[in-house]
Design a protein around this motif. Structure first.
Motif, short mmCIF file in Angstrom:
data_model
loop_
_atom_site.label_atom_id
_atom_site.label_comp_id
_atom_site.label_asym_id
_atom_site.label_seq_id
_atom_site.Cartn_x
_atom_site.Cartn_y
_atom_site.Cartn_z
N THR A 165 51.99 32.17 41.25
CA THR A 165 51.49 33.38 41.67
C THR A 165 50.70 32.87 43.07
O THR A 165 50.30 31.85 43.12
N ASP A 166 50.96 34.30 44.03
CA ASP A 166 49.99 33.99 45.26
C ASP A 166 48.65 34.50 44.77
O ASP A 166 48.16 34.75 43.63
N THR A 215 45.05 31.47 43.14
CA THR A 215 46.50 31.14 42.96
C THR A 215 46.65 30.16 41.63
O THR A 215 45.70 29.50 41.43
N TYR A 261 51.30 45.02 36.29
CA TYR A 261 49.99 44.34 36.32
C TYR A 261 48.62 45.01 36.96
O TYR A 261 49.13 46.15 37.51
N LYS A 301 45.89 46.00 39.48
CA LYS A 301 45.32 45.87 40.78
C LYS A 301 46.58 45.39 41.91
O LYS A 301 46.43 44.72 42.66
N GLN A 302 47.79 46.07 41.52
CA GLN A 302 48.99 45.90 42.36
C GLN A 302 48.85 46.59 43.49
O GLN A 302 49.71 45.99 44.53
N THR A 354 51.82 41.12 43.47
CA THR A 354 52.35 40.03 42.73
C THR A 354 53.67 39.97 42.23
O THR A 354 53.89 40.81 41.38
N VAL A 362 39.95 36.05 43.06
CA VAL A 362 41.31 36.07 43.11
C VAL A 362 41.53 34.80 43.02
O VAL A 362 40.98 33.79 43.74
N LEU A 401 47.01 43.78 45.65
CA LEU A 401 47.13 42.24 45.37
C LEU A 401 48.54 42.34 44.96
O LEU A 401 48.80 41.68 43.75
N THR A 446 45.58 36.64 43.36
CA THR A 446 45.58 37.57 42.72
C THR A 446 44.71 37.59 41.51
O THR A 446 44.12 36.62 41.40
N ASN A 447 44.62 38.83 41.04
CA ASN A 447 43.85 38.97 39.79
C ASN A 447 44.51 39.86 38.71
O ASN A 447 44.47 41.08 38.80
N LEU A 448 45.25 38.80 37.77
CA LEU A 448 46.32 39.76 36.83
C LEU A 448 45.50 40.41 35.59
O LEU A 448 45.92 41.32 35.03
#
Length: 311
Positions: free
Chosen positions: A15-16, A151, A206, A208-209, A214, A149, A212, A18-20
């Protein structure tokens, strides 16, 4: 194919930032869910969140006439596995009129997605401004929110209990035995299993897209069609902090699973592993006569193999 008891799938996804899956931080601090190993924190995405992502990927790709219910205000689903893909694949705990309380164990088991690199070495804090609604003429105000966030490369897995998809357990109280009885035909059962496999390639809902964006779909994936129900394949991938694959373990696990697997599919994109490890993986599969493809091709081939062939 008639002797198959399970399908096991394990994959890696890079992933780049992000906060999944957020943890339980304060109101102005959104953290990342973490687990500890040897005193070091790593990010993870809960199994509950992964089930939701997979369920929504399947829902997005329903064909006309296919049905997936949504829970009512009490959180209960319809409980009709013959009609409802959701209740069949993901189980339920609900009350059905005339039958009372009924629980169905999900035939689809989903693991948490485990980050393989330590969080502190691969993270940052982003800032989000929450604007408040104000009356006309008032000054615009807002709160600053800190968002963790990071990676990482995540490992995740799914196991499908093939005997229980589209079927119910019938208990014989006198003989103290359990019989599994299909409620839908074989073609429909295979179609639902295909939807799970295809859904992995289209995970998208997911958290917070909006800010962010992802991609969390597989970058390397192994799929085994097994004559024994086992989760052993889940231990296939092990990376150290430098991203080096444990090649000895990879081969040992693959050899074990191969003994009771009718088919194995594997896909990987370039750049996920270092060149030495990528070559090792391809050589191992070449020795077994298994073609290494891209993750999408591996998923497509696995889904296609479930298509019932005319006699």
């Amino acid at each position: 194919m008639n002797d198959l008891k399970g399908i096991n799938i394990v994959w890696l996804s890079e992933t780049d930032l992000t906060n999944l899956n957020a943890g339980e931080g304060e109101s102005n601090y959104i953290d990342v869910k973490k687990y500890k190993k040897d005193g070091t924190e790593y990010p993870y995405v809960s199994g509950q969140a992964m089930r939701f992502y997979l369920r929504e990927a399947i829902r997005r790709n329903l064909s006309e006439g296919e049905y997936m219910c949504v829970p009512d205000d009490k959180g209960e689903t319809c409980g009709d596995i013959s009609k409802c893909i959701n209740c069949d694949l993901f189980g339920f705990m609900t009350t059905i009129k005339g039958k009372g309380a009924i629980t169905r164990v999900s035939p689809v088991k989903v693991s948490p997605a485990m980050g393989l690199f330590s969080f502190d070495e691969n993270s940052n804090v982003d800032f989000l401004t929450r604007r408040h609604r104000v009356t006309e003429g008032s000054k615009m105000e807002g709160d600053i929110v800190n968002v963790e966030v990071g990676t990482n490369i995540y490992k995740d897995g799914i196991s499908i209990d093939l005997l229980r998809v589209g079927s119910e357990e019938i208990i014989d109280g006198d003989n103290r035995t359990v019989k599994i009885e299909p409620k839908i035909d074989k073609n429909l059962i295979n179609s639902r299993i295909q939807k799970v496999i295809e859904g992995i390639g289209f995970l998208s809902d997911y958290s917070k897209q909006a800010r962010l964006l992802t991609d969390f779909t597989p970058d390397a994936i192994a799929i085994s069609f097994q004559s024994r129900y086992s989760h052993r394949l889940q231990k296939l991938f092990e990376l150290n902090e430098e991203g080096k694959l444990n090649t000895e373990r990879f081969k040992q696990i693959l050899d074990e699973v191969d003994e009771y697997s009718d088919q194995i599919f594997f896909g990987i994109i370039s750049g996920l592993l270092n060149k030495e490890d990528e070559k090792f993986v391809k050589d191992v599969f070449k020795e077994k006569g298994i073609e290494v493809k891209t993750p999408k091709e591996a998923l497509d081939d696995a889904a296609l193999s479930l298509t019932t062939k005319p006699e």
